[in-house]
Scaffold this motif. Structure first.
Motif, PDB file in Angstrom:
ATOM      1  N   TYR A   1       0.804  -1.223   0.000  1.00 35.44           N
ATOM      2  CA  TYR A   1       0.000   0.000   0.000  1.00 35.44           C
ATOM      3  C   TYR A   1       0.838   1.276   0.000  1.00 35.44           C
ATOM      4  O   TYR A   1       0.324   2.366  -0.210  1.00 35.44           O
ATOM      5  CB  TYR A   1      -1.032   0.013   1.135  1.00 35.44           C
TER       6      TYR A   1
ATOM      7  N   THR B   1      10.705   4.357   9.964  1.00 27.58           N
ATOM      8  CA  THR B   1       9.497   4.466  10.789  1.00 27.58           C
ATOM      9  C   THR B   1       8.548   3.408  10.249  1.00 27.58           C
ATOM     10  O   THR B   1       7.805   3.653   9.307  1.00 27.58           O
ATOM     11  CB  THR B   1       8.829   5.857  10.697  1.00 27.58           C
TER      12      THR B   1
ATOM     13  N   GLU C   1       5.549   0.601  15.670  1.00 24.91           N
ATOM     14  CA  GLU C   1       6.021  -0.249  16.782  1.00 24.91           C
ATOM     15  C   GLU C   1       5.778  -1.718  16.463  1.00 24.91           C
ATOM     16  O   GLU C   1       6.537  -2.604  16.852  1.00 24.91           O
ATOM     17  CB  GLU C   1       5.276   0.090  18.088  1.00 24.91           C
TER      18      GLU C   1
ATOM     19  N   CYS D   1       6.780  14.502  18.185  1.00 26.44           N
ATOM     20  CA  CYS D   1       6.040  15.539  17.477  1.00 26.44           C
ATOM     21  C   CYS D   1       4.697  14.887  17.165  1.00 26.44           C
ATOM     22  O   CYS D   1       4.679  13.764  16.638  1.00 26.44           O
ATOM     23  CB  CYS D   1       6.736  15.920  16.168  1.00 26.44           C
ATOM     24  N   ILE D   2       3.612  15.505  17.519  1.00 24.25           N
ATOM     25  CA  ILE D   2       2.313  14.896  17.221  1.00 24.25           C
ATOM     26  C   ILE D   2       1.948  15.191  15.778  1.00 24.25           C
ATOM     27  O   ILE D   2       1.883  16.344  15.359  1.00 24.25           O
ATOM     28  CB  ILE D   2       1.234  15.378  18.209  1.00 24.25           C
TER      29      ILE D   2
ATOM     30  N   ARG E   1       1.350  -0.978  21.650  1.00 23.85           N
ATOM     31  CA  ARG E   1       1.485   0.246  22.445  1.00 23.85           C
ATOM     32  C   ARG E   1       1.296   0.012  23.942  1.00 23.85           C
ATOM     33  O   ARG E   1       2.014   0.618  24.744  1.00 23.85           O
ATOM     34  CB  ARG E   1       0.529   1.310  21.918  1.00 23.85           C
TER      35      ARG E   1
HETATM   36  P1  NAD Z   1       1.740   6.265   8.779  1.00 21.41           P
HETATM   37  O1  NAD Z   1       0.597   5.326   8.849  1.00 21.41           O
HETATM   38  O2  NAD Z   1       1.604   7.547   8.071  1.00 21.41           O
HETATM   39  O3  NAD Z   1       2.998   5.506   8.138  1.00 21.41           O
HETATM   40  C1  NAD Z   1       3.436   4.282   8.606  1.00 21.41           C
HETATM   41  C2  NAD Z   1       4.490   3.712   7.675  1.00 21.41           C
HETATM   42  O4  NAD Z   1       4.962   2.496   8.254  1.00 21.41           O
HETATM   43  C3  NAD Z   1       3.962   3.355   6.287  1.00 21.41           C
HETATM   44  O5  NAD Z   1       4.935   3.690   5.344  1.00 21.41           O
HETATM   45  C4  NAD Z   1       3.773   1.850   6.371  1.00 21.41           C
HETATM   46  O6  NAD Z   1       3.896   1.193   5.154  1.00 21.41           O
HETATM   47  C5  NAD Z   1       4.888   1.461   7.287  1.00 21.41           C
HETATM   48  N1  NAD Z   1       4.627   0.188   7.966  1.00 21.41           N
HETATM   49  C6  NAD Z   1       3.582  -0.127   8.761  1.00 21.41           C
HETATM   50  N2  NAD Z   1       3.704  -1.386   9.215  1.00 21.41           N
HETATM   51  C7  NAD Z   1       4.860  -1.866   8.688  1.00 21.41           C
HETATM   52  C8  NAD Z   1       5.543  -3.094   8.773  1.00 21.41           C
HETATM   53  N3  NAD Z   1       5.051  -4.093   9.497  1.00 21.41           N
HETATM   54  N4  NAD Z   1       6.715  -3.233   8.100  1.00 21.41           N
HETATM   55  C9  NAD Z   1       7.209  -2.226   7.371  1.00 21.41           C
HETATM   56  N5  NAD Z   1       6.602  -1.045   7.235  1.00 21.41           N
HETATM   57  C10 NAD Z   1       5.452  -0.862   7.886  1.00 21.41           C
HETATM   58  O7  NAD Z   1       2.149   6.481  10.297  1.00 21.41           O
HETATM   59  P2  NAD Z   1       3.108   7.608  10.899  1.00 21.41           P
HETATM   60  O8  NAD Z   1       2.267   8.687  11.475  1.00 21.41           O
HETATM   61  O9  NAD Z   1       4.132   7.947   9.910  1.00 21.41           O
HETATM   62  O10 NAD Z   1       3.762   6.851  12.132  1.00 21.41           O
HETATM   63  C11 NAD Z   1       4.731   5.849  11.941  1.00 21.41           C
HETATM   64  C12 NAD Z   1       5.494   5.642  13.225  1.00 21.41           C
HETATM   65  O11 NAD Z   1       6.184   6.831  13.570  1.00 21.41           O
HETATM   66  C13 NAD Z   1       4.625   5.360  14.455  1.00 21.41           C
HETATM   67  O12 NAD Z   1       4.222   4.029  14.554  1.00 21.41           O
HETATM   68  C14 NAD Z   1       5.572   5.748  15.569  1.00 21.41           C
HETATM   69  O13 NAD Z   1       6.459   4.692  15.874  1.00 21.41           O
HETATM   70  C15 NAD Z   1       6.346   6.908  14.963  1.00 21.41           C
HETATM   71  N6  NAD Z   1       5.811   8.176  15.512  1.00 21.41           N
HETATM   72  C16 NAD Z   1       4.651   8.727  15.032  1.00 21.41           C
HETATM   73  C17 NAD Z   1       4.155   9.880  15.628  1.00 21.41           C
HETATM   74  C18 NAD Z   1       2.883  10.538  15.150  1.00 21.41           C
HETATM   75  O14 NAD Z   1       2.391  11.445  15.842  1.00 21.41           O
HETATM   76  N7  NAD Z   1       2.330  10.177  14.010  1.00 21.41           N
HETATM   77  C19 NAD Z   1       4.843  10.472  16.707  1.00 21.41           C
HETATM   78  C20 NAD Z   1       6.023   9.878  17.158  1.00 21.41           C
HETATM   79  C21 NAD Z   1       6.490   8.718  16.555  1.00 21.41           C
END
Ligand code: NAD
Length: 491
Positions: free
Chosen positions: A68, A129, A132, A230-231, A379
């Motif tokens: 995706y 990223t 988790e 960062c949110i 989480r």
């Molecule tokens: P998002 O849904 O926009 O992007 C997630 C990305 O992770 C996508 O590219 C997806 O393909 C990839 N992904 C998901 N599961 C996977 C897997 N099993 N193997 C490989 N790739 C995988 O989400 P986001 O907002 O970018 O957040 C991603 C991560 O960033 C969070 O899980 C967290 O650890 C970290 N983060 C996010 C925030 C926030 O506020 N959004 C804040 C701090 C940290």
């Protein structure tokens, strides 16, 4: 006009744009899991450096290992990998177009293009990223799950890997064969000790097919721990319209709060951008910052989001306006989380909580309870159970944390108190959902899941409190449970 390199000069002057020549940028970083967070966080730091005339050889090449991700790839390539960042400040929104990303690799089943790019000597950092849940951690032990079908596949087919870690191992094998240094592997996911976890994934997987390569990676590679903050809410159609109203026709903008932190262990094996110039903190004590953040902020998010979902409260800021939810949040934080958190340099745990409360209350941020509650199976173990473990070990109150686990269980039953449906919200939803439904009659069943093995399962203090709360929630509702907790304190 659609956002593109050539239309940048036509944007309103209120929209900030790159001052550097993007055609002069050369790649230095491959980023896997190019979702919203990366663009609002790491890419923002690199962009700030580039604006200062620095780090032009550290441009970012995007990548993904999930089919995706192809959608995001197409959107970004169509706009020359530019991203509009929309800052959600207390005084309204502002837009800035950033351009440190220069390419997005094709998404392929065998990850050939990704391996090729990571094996390139220009690539000195591979950052991730991947959420988790993306680290193949065994729910029971927290260790790397060598038995996972994808991991076994990658160990047996090291040249056709499916996972990000398999692709990294394949690229590192090539680098070794070509007498190159390893790249630094930098996890930017919210996991305590994310660098150590990433090292275990990559070295562990390499060991399954090539022990000598594993030793080389372990000895010569670098996996700095880092804490990111960062949110960054998920992008909605409304945001796309708001972005257009600010003057930019971007189909994939990202919004973010007006706060950012990045604390990184200064352990890179192939150089790094001078991130300290843009206020990233390079330190050897990531752990202190990290514990505080994961327990108070991320744990706090779970406290709000699960009960918020059950009570149909749409966003985190809405939760902070709900007196019952806030009372629950504060009491658990002050009595059950803060006492077990050591102050990080320059701030105390209660000052930090104050900062978090004001960030959560920012109504400009439309961060849904659904997004924050997503992936509870990763989480809760990462953000709340460490506090619970410490509370039980020290013999202090864990009653509110037991209630938080009961709210999670109630949420996983898949139906809100107003009767509406909660659609699947976890990679392990099927099993969580059936266990949650069965736990209504027999709460012990919820605690038999792997997350609670070891210390929790044997604590009758915890299991009794959990059972009492879950029964009360089902019989009299979540608000009644909160009222009881707030009135009766820490029994
Ligand atoms: P998002 O849904 O926009 O992007 C997630 C990305 O992770 C996508 O590219 C997806 O393909 C990839 N992904 C998901 N599961 C996977 C897997 N099993 N193997 C490989 N790739 C995988 O989400 P986001 O907002 O970018 O957040 C991603 C991560 O960033 C969070 O899980 C967290 O650890 C970290 N983060 C996010 C925030 C926030 O506020 N959004 C804040 C701090 C940290």
């Amino acid at each position: 006009a659609r956002l593109r390199q050539e239309s940048l000069s036509k944007l309103p002057t209120t929209v900030k744009t790159p001052m550097y020549e993007r055609t002069d940028l050369t790649p230095g970083i491959v980023h896997i899991g190019l979702g919203n967070f990366h663009r609002a966080h790491q890419a923002w730091y690199i962009h700030r450096l580039m604006q200062q005339g620095l780090a032009h050889d550290w441009a970012i090449v995007g990548a993904g290992v999930r089919s995706y991700d192809a959608v995001m790839r197409e959107r970004l390539l169509a706009q020359d990998c530019l991203t509009t960042l929309i800052e959600l400040g207390p005084n309204g929104m502002s837009a800035e177009v950033i351009g440190p990303m220069i390419d997005y690799l094709p998404i392929e089943e065998n990850n050939a293009a990704l391996i090729h790019a990571m094996a390139d000597p220009a690539t000195r950092i591979v950052s991730l990223t991947v959420t988790e849940g993306g680290y193949f951690l065994d729910a029971n032990s927290g260790a790397f799950d060598f038995d996972h079908a994808d991991i076994r596949h990658d160990a047996e087919n090291p040249n056709q890997p499916r996972t990000a870690f398999g692709a990294m191992v394949a690229a590192l094998r090539r680098r070794r064969a070509e007498c190159l240094n390893p790249f630094t592997a930098l996890s930017c996911d919210n996991l305590q000790g994310n660098g150590t976890i990433l090292r275990n994934c990559v070295v562990g997987l390499a060991r399954m097919s090539d022990p000598e390569l594993a030793n080389w990676i372990d000895r010569r590679g670098a996996f700095p721990n880092s804490m990111v903050d960062c949110i960054v809410p998920a992008t909605t159609d409304q945001l796309v319209s708001q972005c257009r109203a600010l003057g930019v026709d971007d189909r994939a903008p990202v919004s973010h709060e007006n706060f950012r932190q990045w604390v990184i262990e200064d352990a890179f094996c192939a150089g790094r951008p001078p991130l300290e110039n843009v206020r990233a903190i390079l330190t050897n004590n990531v752990h202190g910052y990290e514990t505080m953040k994961l327990r108070i902020l991320n744990g706090g998010h779970q406290l709000l989001a699960n009960v918020g979902e059950v009570l149909s409260v749409p966003t985190i800021a809405d939760c902070m306006k709900d007196p019952d939810i806030v009372a629950f949040f504060r009491k658990v934080q002050f009595e059950e989380i803060l006492p077990h958190v050591e102050a990080a340099p320059e701030t105390t745990a209660s000052e930090y909580l104050e900062l978090i409360e004001s960030r959560f209350a920012n109504t400009a941020i439309h961060d849904t309870t659904r997004r924050v509650a997503f992936d509870g199976s990763a989480r809760h173990p990462g953000f709340l159970l460490p506090s619970l473990r410490d509370a039980l070990a020290s013999g202090s109150s864990a009653n509110g944390l037991a209630l938080a686990e009961a709210f999670w269980c109630r949420m996983c039953a898949g139906i809100r108190e107003d009767g509406s449906e909660i659609t699947p919200n976890d990679p392990q939803w099927e099993s969580l959902n059936s266990t949650a439904k069965a736990s209504k009659a027999d709460p012990e069943l919820w605690l038999e899941q792997g997350f609670y093995s070891g210390d929790f399962g044997i604590s009758t203090q915890f299991s009794n409190a959990f059972a009492r709360w879950l029964t009360l929630i089902w019989q009299r509702g979540s608000r009644a449970a909160i009222a009881e907790y707030v009135a009766n304190g820490s029994t």
